[in-house]
Design an enzyme around this catalytic site. Structure first.
Site, PDB file in Angstrom:
ATOM      1  N   LYS A  38       0.842  -1.199   0.000  1.00 39.45           N
ATOM      2  CA  LYS A  38       0.000   0.000   0.000  1.00 39.45           C
ATOM      3  C   LYS A  38       0.881   1.255   0.000  1.00 39.45           C
ATOM      4  CE  LYS A  38      -0.284  -0.237   5.058  1.00 39.45           C
ATOM      5  NZ  LYS A  38      -1.083  -0.757   6.175  1.00 39.45           N
ATOM      6  N   ARG A 137     -10.440   0.043  15.071  1.00 36.60           N
ATOM      7  CA  ARG A 137     -10.276   0.860  13.867  1.00 36.60           C
ATOM      8  C   ARG A 137     -11.227   0.351  12.793  1.00 36.60           C
ATOM      9  NH1 ARG A 137      -4.386   1.307  11.008  1.00 36.60           N
ATOM     10  NH2 ARG A 137      -4.931  -0.768  10.274  1.00 36.60           N
ATOM     11  N   TYR A 265      12.927  31.738   4.778  1.00 37.93           N
ATOM     12  CA  TYR A 265      11.638  32.386   5.001  1.00 37.93           C
ATOM     13  C   TYR A 265      11.448  32.794   6.462  1.00 37.93           C
ATOM     14  CZ  TYR A 265       9.870  31.157   0.360  1.00 37.93           C
ATOM     15  OH  TYR A 265       9.659  31.057  -0.984  1.00 37.93           O
ATOM     16  N   MET A 314       9.373  24.923   0.370  1.00 37.33           N
ATOM     17  CA  MET A 314       8.638  23.915  -0.401  1.00 37.33           C
ATOM     18  C   MET A 314       9.584  23.044  -1.231  1.00 37.33           C
ATOM     19  SD  MET A 314       5.650  24.371  -3.233  1.00 37.33           S
ATOM     20  CE  MET A 314       4.608  25.393  -2.201  1.00 37.33           C
TER      21      MET A 314
HETATM   22  C1  LIG Z   1      -0.238  -1.668   6.914  1.00 40.16           C
HETATM   23  C2  LIG Z   1      -0.739  -2.969   7.438  1.00 40.16           C
HETATM   24  C3  LIG Z   1       0.118  -4.074   7.634  1.00 40.16           C
HETATM   25  C4  LIG Z   1       1.620  -3.979   7.496  1.00 40.16           C
HETATM   26  O1  LIG Z   1       2.193  -3.591   8.733  1.00 40.16           O
HETATM   27  P1  LIG Z   1       3.777  -3.465   8.917  1.00 40.16           P
HETATM   28  O2  LIG Z   1       3.939  -3.031  10.328  1.00 40.16           O
HETATM   29  O3  LIG Z   1       4.235  -2.438   7.942  1.00 40.16           O
HETATM   30  O4  LIG Z   1       4.360  -4.815   8.628  1.00 40.16           O
HETATM   31  C5  LIG Z   1      -0.452  -5.283   7.973  1.00 40.16           C
HETATM   32  N1  LIG Z   1      -1.792  -5.394   8.148  1.00 40.16           N
HETATM   33  C6  LIG Z   1      -2.625  -4.350   8.015  1.00 40.16           C
HETATM   34  C7  LIG Z   1      -4.086  -4.553   8.261  1.00 40.16           C
HETATM   35  C8  LIG Z   1      -2.136  -3.104   7.673  1.00 40.16           C
HETATM   36  O5  LIG Z   1      -2.989  -2.068   7.561  1.00 40.16           O
END
Ligand SMILES: *Cc1c(COP(=O)(O)O)cnc(C)c1O
Length: 369
Positions: A38, A137, A265, A314
Site C-alpha cells: 500500500k 479501527r 523564510y 517547499m
Molecule cells: C499496513 C498494514 C500491515 C503492514 O504492517 P507493517 O507493520 O508495515 O508490517 C499489515 N496489516 C494491516 C491490516 C495493515 O494495515
C-alpha cells in the site's frame, strides 16, 4: 554506485530480497506470505516492487489499502491475488472488474458487497473478513458474528477466503499482555465463525513486528510491510534488515551568512557567527516537512552531520556546512543505511513509516538490482 546529480530515492532490490528472505525464515514452511504494498509500497514505487516480489522473491498475496492502488497493480501486470484492506463500497464495481479481493469489515460493507456480487451473478467470490480484536479501527465485533453468518449462509455469491485481524502494539514489549488478549480473541472469533459457516478459511493476524514477536500467531499467513522495506521496529531486530531506500541529493549552492544576517523564510535562522550554508534541492513538497527545520533534522555531507538551518521551504532546504569541507555539486545523504529513515524520523518524534511514505512522487526513483 554512481554519484547522484539531483534528488533521488535509490531503491536497493537486493536488500528487498534479503529482507523478504529473513522474514520468511521466521515462518513455518506452509505459512503463506502476504506483502503489503500500500501507499506506493511505503513510498518505494509499488508497481516495480510488486513485480520484483512476484517474479524474483515469490509471495502468496499482496495487500493494498484502496481499490485504486490494486487497479494500478493489475494494470502493471501483477497476477497474484490482491487484498484491498480498506475498500469503499463506491468502488466495488471496479474492484470486481480487476479481480481484487475486499476486506469486509462492517455490516454495511458486507451488505453492499453481497448486493453487488449478486447483481453481477458471481459465485463464491473471495472475500476477507476483518475482526476487531482491540485496535478499534476496522472490523466486526464478537457480537456481530451471528449477523455475518446469517448473511453469508443466505448467499452463495461470496465465500470467506480468509479471516483476519490486526495487532495494535505488536512492536511494544510493554503490551505483550494486550497483544496476547487480541490473539486469543481472534482465535475465539475465527473458530466461532468457521463452525457456523461450515468451512475453513486462512487465518492471519501478524504484521512485521507480529511476525518477529508472536510466532504463535502466524496461523496460515502473515502480512509484512515495513520489514520488507528494511525496518524491524526494534534495535534488536534492525540489524537483520537493510533499509531499501536511500534518499540522496546534492548541494545546489553555498552561501556565507554573516553575523546578524538571516537565512530563509521569515528569517528563521539568524547568524550569530559567520555561517556557511548549503542549499539543497529538497523541500517539504518532497516529503521533508517543516518540522525537520530549525536544527531538528540533519543530513550527511562528506561523512559529517549538517543540521537544517531555519525553515524548510517547499522545494529547498538549507543546512549548516560551516565545519564541513564541501562544494557545490557534492552528494548529500538524507537517509539510507546511516542515518536510517527511522533515525531521521526520530529527530521530530515520528516513525520510519511516516517519513518514507511521505517522499513525494516528484522525487525520482532509481532502482539498483
Ligand atoms: C499496513 C498494514 C500491515 C503492514 O504492517 P507493517 O507493520 O508495515 O508490517 C499489515 N496489516 C494491516 C491490516 C495493515 O494495515
Amino acid at each position: 554506485m554512481s554519484k547522484v546529480c539531483e534528488t533521488v530515492l535509490e531503491i536497493d532490490l537486493r536488500a528487498l530480497k534479503r529482507n523478504a528472505t529473513y522474514l520468511k525464515s521466521k515462518l513455518q514452511p506452509d505459512t503463506k506470505f502476504l506483502a503489503v504494498v500500500k501507499a506506493f509500497s511505503y513510498g518505494n514505487d509499488s508497481e516495480f516492487i510488486a513485480s520484483y516480489l512476484e517474479k524474483e522473491v515469490g509471495v502468496d498475496y499482496f495487500a493494498v489499502a484502496y481499490t485504486s492502488e490494486g487497479v494500478a497493480l493489475r494494470k502493471a501486470g501483477i497476477k497474484s491475488p490482491i487484498l484491498v484492506l480498506h475498500p469503499q463500497s463506491i468502488n466495488f464495481d471496479e474492484l470486481i472488474a480487476f479481480k481484487l479481493e475486499p476486506s469486509i469489515y462492517s455490516s454495511f460493507v458486507l451488505n453492499a458487497f453481497i448486493a453487488e456480487a449478486e447483481k453481477k451473478g458471481l459465485n463464491k467470490y473471495p472475500i476477507h473478513l476483518k475482526f476487531n480484536t482491540g485496535l478499534n479501527r476496522l472490523g466486526f465485533s464478537k457480537s456481530e458474528i451471528s449477523y455475518v453468518v446469517g448473511r453469508l449462509n443466505a448467499s452463495s455469491s461470496v465465500y470467506v477466503h480468509s479471516i483476519f485481524s490486526h495487532l495494535a502494539a505488536s512492536e511494544d514489549m510493554n503490551e505483550i499482555e494486550f497483544s496476547k488478549k487480541q490473539i486469543n480473541c481472534f482465535v475465539e472469533m475465527a473458530q466461532n465463525l468457521e463452525s457456523k459457516i461450515g468451512y475453513n478459511s486462512l487465518w492471519h493476524m501478524c504484521n512485521t513486528s507480529g511476525i518477529l514477536n508472536y510466532p504463535e500467531a502466524h496461523f496460515n499467513m502473515v502480512r509484512s510491510g515495513i520489514g520488507l522495506y528494511g525496518f524491524g521496529n526494534d534495535p534488536k531486530f534492525n540489524s537483520f534488515f537493510t533499509p531499501i531506500g536511500s534518499l540522496k541529493t546534492i548541494i545546489s549552492q553555498i552561501h556565507e551568512v554573516l553575523p546578524g544576517e538571516s537565512l530563509g523564510y521569515n528569517r528563521g535562522f539568524i547568524a550569530h557567527k559567520k555561517t556557511r550554508s548549503a542549499t539543497l534541492p529538497l523541500g517539504h513538497a518532497d516529503g521533508i516537512g517543516r518540522q525537520y527545520g530549525n536544527g531538528k533534522g540533519y543530513v550527511i555531507i562528506n561523512h559529517k552531520k549538517a543540521r537544517i538551518l531555519g525553515n524548510v521551504c517547499m522545494d529547498m532546504l538549507m543546512v549548516d556546512v560551516t565545519d564541513i569541507t564541501c562544494k557545490e555539486g557534492d552528494e548529500v545523504l538524507v537517509f539510507g543505511l546511516d542515518p536510517t529513515a527511522e533515525d531521521l524520523a526520530a529527530t521530530t518524534g515520528t516513525i520510519s513509516y511516516e517519513l518514507i511514505t511521505g517522499i513525494s512522487q516528484r522525487v525520482k526513483r532509481v532502482f539498483i538490482t
